[in-house]
Motif scaffolding. Structure first.
Motif, PDB file in Angstrom:
ATOM      1  N   ALA A  81     119.753  52.080 -23.559  1.00 53.86           N
ATOM      2  CA  ALA A  81     119.361  51.732 -24.929  1.00 53.86           C
ATOM      3  C   ALA A  81     117.960  52.202 -25.272  1.00 53.86           C
ATOM      4  N   THR A  82     117.110  52.335 -24.263  1.00 57.83           N
ATOM      5  CA  THR A  82     115.734  52.767 -24.507  1.00 57.83           C
ATOM      6  C   THR A  82     115.147  53.361 -23.234  1.00 57.83           C
TER       7      THR A  82
ATOM      8  N   LEU B  16     116.869  57.616 -27.067  1.00 57.79           N
ATOM      9  CA  LEU B  16     116.213  56.624 -26.227  1.00 57.79           C
ATOM     10  C   LEU B  16     114.741  56.442 -26.607  1.00 57.79           C
ATOM     11  N   ASP B  17     114.106  57.509 -27.092  1.00 56.90           N
ATOM     12  CA  ASP B  17     112.709  57.415 -27.499  1.00 56.90           C
ATOM     13  C   ASP B  17     112.522  56.524 -28.726  1.00 56.90           C
ATOM     14  N   ARG B  18     113.600  56.322 -29.484  1.00 60.44           N
ATOM     15  CA  ARG B  18     113.519  55.477 -30.687  1.00 60.44           C
ATOM     16  C   ARG B  18     113.831  54.013 -30.377  1.00 60.44           C
ATOM     17  N   GLY B  19     114.177  53.707 -29.127  1.00 57.83           N
ATOM     18  CA  GLY B  19     114.503  52.336 -28.745  1.00 57.83           C
ATOM     19  C   GLY B  19     113.259  51.466 -28.675  1.00 57.83           C
ATOM     20  N   PRO B  20     113.447  50.156 -28.593  1.00 53.79           N
ATOM     21  CA  PRO B  20     112.304  49.234 -28.525  1.00 53.79           C
ATOM     22  C   PRO B  20     111.577  49.346 -27.188  1.00 53.79           C
ATOM     23  N   THR B  21     110.316  48.942 -27.187  1.00 54.46           N
ATOM     24  CA  THR B  21     109.528  48.895 -25.953  1.00 54.46           C
ATOM     25  C   THR B  21     109.807  47.560 -25.262  1.00 54.46           C
ATOM     26  N   ILE B  22     110.367  47.632 -24.058  1.00 57.36           N
ATOM     27  CA  ILE B  22     110.826  46.432 -23.359  1.00 57.36           C
ATOM     28  C   ILE B  22     110.114  46.293 -22.024  1.00 57.36           C
TER      29      ILE B  22
END
Length: 432
Positions: free
Chosen positions: A136-137, A111-117
């Motif tokens: 997803a994040t 989750l830490d590698r997911g995009p900033t949303i």
């Protein structure tokens, strides 16, 4: 197999295992130097005697083979030992989750590698999206409307002078990684005829936390710790606002909860007072986002109030993020009667300016006849996807199955998340 999970990519465990192994080998080499290799000679001679007695001959390949076996056993023992050392510590800190330690770490790393949303909206639709996005994040921030003036939120707003906590509560629960009992507790509404009747426990909790901490932003941070929230929940503003609607006939309806009751065509909406200061953390979240999502939710009463807060729409326009608007599946009586998909998007552009939407996500799953009839009886109809009109606005659009149709139509959290992440991945790949 459970032991091998520690070697999954992204666990950040293998590097430390390798370092630990190097340390063990250095210690072994040091001991060999201390004892002048004599103990190695004894081991090698023992291997020689055993093989010779077994086969009547000896090949130095046996010594190499035994060496590899010893290394494999040693590495296994180190891995097991490290696992139990970590587990013994975690058992004290997280006794209920110690058995799932490797799964928790792997999920956290993924989750830490997911995009900033950053997600802008309010109401039930926003919480549905957050339930999917959190898988997803973990880098997700919900910027939530504070114009709600009905129900428990409206009562607390009038009685305690705080911003309405209802939508904030729903977002906290949606992003929570906690026990089902805690979720039920936060969503529980008191019954009966007392003054508590109609209030949800979560609303009262946030109200009390606001009094204790001194401001709602800090209250939400502390509440997030209680619920183990993945991400952040922020109000668009901490000021008291009222949402008004100017109708096509020139009449003005005051108050978010009264707008749908007028059953007139909305020309535009506005905040009172007109200029409202945003929460600095919300602007920061929008500025740093890789993806900004508008909706899903009521067009005029959930999404628009956020964009009317000073600086929010401008921040979204200037952002280099991928900006996605999730269109409602059905029209809303008294709010978007007769609206097509392009009319939803145009209303947002008219209020917030060109550049706040790059792509529009619309439903393409067929809606059954009996569900259509059910909604038609309430004055709601499927939103028509008028593709040419959407393109004319300079907006790209994506069709996807994003609903869960049972007795009523609801956006599906997992389908929404998959559709959003696929769109983001496609855009990122095109941009290189």
């Amino acid at each position: 197999m459970h032991l091998l999970k520690w070697l999954y990519p992204g666990m950040r465990f293998k590097r430390w295992l390798l370092l630990f192994s190097a340390g063990v080998m250095l210690v072994s080499l040091g001991l060999a130097l201390v004892f002048n290799y004599k103990f190695l000679d004894i081991i090698e001679e023992t291997i020689f005697r055993m093989v010779y007695l077994w086969r009547g001959s000896y090949n130095y390949a046996f010594t190499t083979f035994v060496g590899f076996v010893v290394v494999a056993v040693g590495l296994t023992l180190m891995l097991v030992a490290m696992r139990f050392v970590i587990r013994s510590l975690i058992t004290v800190l997280l006794p209920d989750s110690s058995e799932r330690l490797v799964d928790i770490i792997y999920e956290k790393r993924k989750l830490d590698r997911g995009p900033t949303i950053a997600v802008i909206g309010g109401g039930h639709g926003l919480s549905v999206l957050l339930r999917g996005i959190k898988e997803a994040t973990s880098k997700v921030t919900a910027v939530v409307t504070v114009a709600d003036d009905g129900g428990s939120s409206g009562r607390l707003r009038e009685e305690l002078g705080i911003i309405p906590p209802g939508d904030l509560r729903n977002c906290l629960v949606a992003l929570a990684d906690t026990e089902p009992l805690m979720e039920k507790l936060f969503q529980y509404r008191f019954k009966g005829q007392s003054e508590l009747a109609g209030h949800s426990f979560g609303n009262l909790f946030i109200a009390a936390m606001t009094e204790v901490t001194g401001n709602v932003e800090q209250a939400l941070k502390e509440s997030s710790k209680v619920l183990a929230v993945k991400g952040n929940v922020l109000p668009a503003s901490e000021e008291h606002v009222r949402l008004d609607a100017i109708m096509d006939d020139g009449t003005i309806v005051e108050g978010e909860s009264h707008i749908p009751e007028a059953h007139k065509h909305i020309h535009r909406v506005r905040l009172f007072p007109e200029h409202v200061q945003p929460v600095a953390s919300a602007i920061e979240a929008l500025t740093n986002a890789d993806v900004i999502i508008l909706g899903p939710g009521s067009l005029y009463t959930s999404i628009m109030p956020n964009l009317l807060v000073d600086g929010v729409a401008e921040c979204v326009r200037r952002s280099k993020a991928i900006k996605i608007y999730i269109c409602n599946v059905m029209t809303q009586p008294g709010e978007t009667d007769g609206y097509t998909a392009s009319m939803h998007a145009k209303a947002i552009l008219d209020h917030a300016g060109k550049g706040v939407i790059d792509f529009m996500l619309v439903n393409d799953h067929p809606i059954s006849a009996h569900i259509r009839d059910y909604y038609a009886a309430k004055g709601a109809y499927p939103v028509e996807v008028d593709e040419e009109a959407i393109n004319a606005l300079g907006i790209g659009f994506v069709k996807a199955d994003i609903i869960n149709e049972t007795d009523v139509i609801r956006h599906d959290p997992d389908k929404l998340c998959n559709a959003v992440m696929q769109l983001v991945l496609q855009v990122q790949n095109k941009l290189g």
